[in-house]
Every structure is written in structure tokens, then in C-alpha cells.
Design a protein around this motif. Sequence first.
Motif, short mmCIF file in Angstrom:
data_model
loop_
_atom_site.label_atom_id
_atom_site.label_comp_id
_atom_site.label_asym_id
_atom_site.label_seq_id
_atom_site.Cartn_x
_atom_site.Cartn_y
_atom_site.Cartn_z
N ILE A 87 -42.54 -1.77 -17.95
CA ILE A 87 -42.43 -0.04 -17.95
C ILE A 87 -42.21 0.38 -16.58
O ILE A 87 -41.63 1.29 -15.21
CB ILE A 87 -43.66 1.29 -18.52
CG1 ILE A 87 -43.67 0.91 -19.42
CG2 ILE A 87 -43.34 2.04 -18.01
CD1 ILE A 87 -42.45 0.74 -20.18
N ARG A 88 -43.37 0.00 -15.67
CA ARG A 88 -43.39 -0.08 -14.34
C ARG A 88 -42.58 -0.21 -12.91
O ARG A 88 -42.01 0.29 -12.59
CB ARG A 88 -44.72 -0.94 -13.36
CG ARG A 88 -45.85 -0.23 -12.72
CD ARG A 88 -46.48 -1.23 -11.90
NE ARG A 88 -46.93 -3.15 -12.43
CZ ARG A 88 -47.96 -2.93 -13.28
NH1 ARG A 88 -48.48 -1.80 -14.14
NH2 ARG A 88 -48.63 -3.96 -13.66
N ARG B 230 -42.48 7.68 -15.26
CA ARG B 230 -43.53 6.81 -15.85
C ARG B 230 -44.31 7.59 -17.13
O ARG B 230 -44.04 7.01 -18.21
CB ARG B 230 -45.37 5.42 -15.78
CG ARG B 230 -43.93 4.30 -15.57
CD ARG B 230 -44.69 3.63 -13.72
NE ARG B 230 -46.08 4.33 -13.15
CZ ARG B 230 -45.42 3.49 -11.89
NH1 ARG B 230 -44.47 3.14 -11.22
NH2 ARG B 230 -46.06 4.19 -10.76
#
Lengths: 215, 215
Positions: A11-12, B200
Amino acid sequence: MDEKSISKAVIRRLPRYYRYLGELLEEGVERISSNELSSKMHVTASQIRQDLNNFGGFGQQGYGYNVPYLYAEIGKILGLDRTHHIIIIGAGNLGQALANYVKFEKRGFKVVGIFDINPVLKGISIRGNEIRMMDELPEFLRENDVQIATLTLPKAYAEETANLLVENGIKAIWNFAHLDLAVPEDVIVENVHLSESLMRLSYNLNRYNTEHKKE
Amino acid sequence: MDEKSISKAVIRRLPRYYRYLGELLEEGVERISSNELSSKMHVTASQIRQDLNNFGGFGQQGYGYNVPYLYAEIGKILGLDRTHHIIIIGAGNLGQALANYVKFEKRGFKVVGIFDINPVLKGISIRGNEIRMMDELPEFLRENDVQIATLTLPKAYAEETANLLVENGIKAIWNFAHLDLAVPEDVIVENVHLSESLMRLSYNLNRYNTEHKKE
DNA sequence: TAGATTGTTAATCGATTAACAATC
DNA sequence: TAGATTGTTAATCGATTAACAATC
């Protein structure tokens, strides 16, 4: 049902893929292989393919990835295909700076309210939003569809404000206050701890100097 | 000589330890075991001991860690025992917000100069620093000891500005512009990409909704 | 079809956790 | 001394990289 959950590391990296693909798109690049992207981004091609395959087979053997398609798909994964309404709690320097930042709105993050406790700020308009007092918050949240609350207020008020937000149905907090918020597990907190970032910079600066002195 | 280098994951956690120890210090707590700290911070005691032992044996068997001592030691590791001089390039909303943020100075990060290209801003004073024009930068860097440059300017100017800074001896950049700076390897870049943080958050919000719809 | 490049499995590497001997 | 808790080694887990068969 638990989908096999995707690691935070992936996700980062996702927003960074999105950024590079956006640049390629602007340059009019139609297709790209994991290898080409790899050398642009300084990550391994293997990692790119693994990361993307968490979400589906976006590429095609012998061809690579279609840039406009992949860009749109990652956008969807990140939820950028819809509009999010944001409120900002704390209209100090940082809160106002965020409220003024135009780019967020282009990505679908629209500031719909700004709140503070300081009566001096009441009614001041920032890009069309008048600063409101905190006692108006519960009613505001009842009458407006707000997905994200930004906390740009002193640490001392952060916890109680977070509680108030949660009580009034907020499920996502963008937290700039330098503390760890205790919230129910269905509430998402994304922290931006600027002072920690600065400390890491300081650490690396320090370390670099020390190492080179020793040689 | 290469010291066995410390992983980024450890460095990321260090400022958080520092923060919790600071709070304990304020509460007057004299000593703490890895176990107690573990339950406060929601990390494993094992990780705490491993992390700290990268830097030395700060604890004592049968006793735990002395809070004031450990706090000071981590402070030293992070380079917080000395003053860093910072300049801010880009006196827009975010640049001004950072320049106004008092807490940084308490940690030893002192803003000594603010620069912009917009003549309208020239001479405006922010906490004792008058905004200067960019053409004064090289001379300023020659005459002042500056360790860190903060980039709070539009993406389009970031690369050339970073080059200018590097040419004039800057070794550490705190980068708020949403791009990856290409700098020589002895220059440290710490990125704060706010829009990636927001993405995010959006991803997690999105994911949460999707998962729960399916059930 | 031949060449290219993915999707995916297997191998490696690194980080986290567990366990326990050392020692205060 | 006995109890507590570290420092550190070993075991596990997860993430990254390499390899290659599948396939466009």
C-alpha cells in the motif's frame, strides 16, 4: 469474508506507482513493461509485478502494461475515482495551509468545512469555506456527508476531539497531532508526524557525519 | 569503515520511543521495563529490546531501563542534542506554516532563513525571519551555517532548486514537493508526501467499506 | 510462429518474535 | 541469595528477489 489481506508495504508503494504512471500518461506513453518502469522508479521489476498482481492481472504477456488503463485501475484501488469530503479541525497555520492546497481537490478530496475554537477566526473564509466554531460540529456532521476529518490542532485537544468525531460518525482521521489516537478498530487513522520525519532526517545527517569522521 | 548498518524499520520507530519516553519523563517515571513499555506502545517487548540494542546496552538486568537516561541517549542518537539550522524554500501556505511552528525550535531545529521567488512576499517577517528572494540564497549559504533545507514549493521548481542547494553545499533536504529528487548519494532527502498519505487513507477507507459490504 | 513479457512459484533475504542464559 | 529483566541467540514469519512456464 477475509480476502487475503494486502501488506502495508504494498500500500505504501501504490501511490508512488500512481504518480509515475500519471507522469507517463502526461507524456503520452501508451505502454510500459515492468522492466522499463523498474529502471525509472529504482525498484525491481519483480516487485512491480508482484505488487500489481495483488490486485489483478493488469498486464499482458509480451506487451507489458497499458499506461492509461493501469493508471485508472490503481486510481480505483486507491479510491480516487470518487469524491471524498474532508473537514479540517484546527484552523491554525497548518490547517489553513491544507485548506488552501488546491491539488487535493483535483484528486477528489474536497474540503467542506473548517473548524476551530478560537472566536477570532470565526467567519474567516478560506477558499469558500467560512471557519466555524466547534459547537457547530455535531450538527454539521449530521447534515453533511463527511468521510475524512483532519486534525491540525494542539496535541492537548486531539484525543477529546477524536472522540467527538467518532461519536458523530467519522470513520477516517488524518492526524497531524503528535500522538497516537485511541479509536475504535473500525476507525482508520493515518498519521502525519512531521516532527518524527524531521528527527529521521536529523538521524541520517548525524549518522552520515559520524561515519565519515571515523574513516 | 562500515558499521553494521541499522535498518530503516528501526529508525522509523526511534522517534516514537523518544516520544513515549518523553511522556514518561514528564510524569516523573524513573524506570520502565521493556514489558511495561511494550503494553503502552503496543509493540512487542522483544522488539523494543532488539531495537535499543542496536545502539548499545541501555538497560540493566533485573531493573529495566532508566527513563531519563534512555530518553537522553535516544535523543543523542537522533541528533537532538545539538541545534540544526534550517532554511525554508517556498513561503507559501505550507512554508509559512512550518516557519511558524514553534515546537521544532524546542527540539533544536531553528529556522534561520525563508526564501521565495515572489517579490510580493519580500521582507515580510515570520517569527523574526524576513522572507528573502532566491537570488540571495548562495550568499546566504556562504555566510550562514545551514544544515537542512526545506522544500515547500511547487513541484516544477523543486528539481532545479535542489540542484542549486546541493551546489551550495546543502547535505540534507526535507522535501514536501511531490516528486523524487535526484541528488548525489551523500545528500540526504527526507520526503513528506502529503498526497500519498491521503491516498493511503483513502485506500483504507475504501477497503473497509468494500470488505464489509461483501459480508 | 518467434520474441517478449507477464503471472506465479520457488528461493533468498531480512525483520520480528520467542526463548533463555547472563547478570544485576 | 532469589527474583527480575536484560542482552542475545535461535526460530519463525513475511517480504523481496529470482526464475521460468504460460501466453499474448
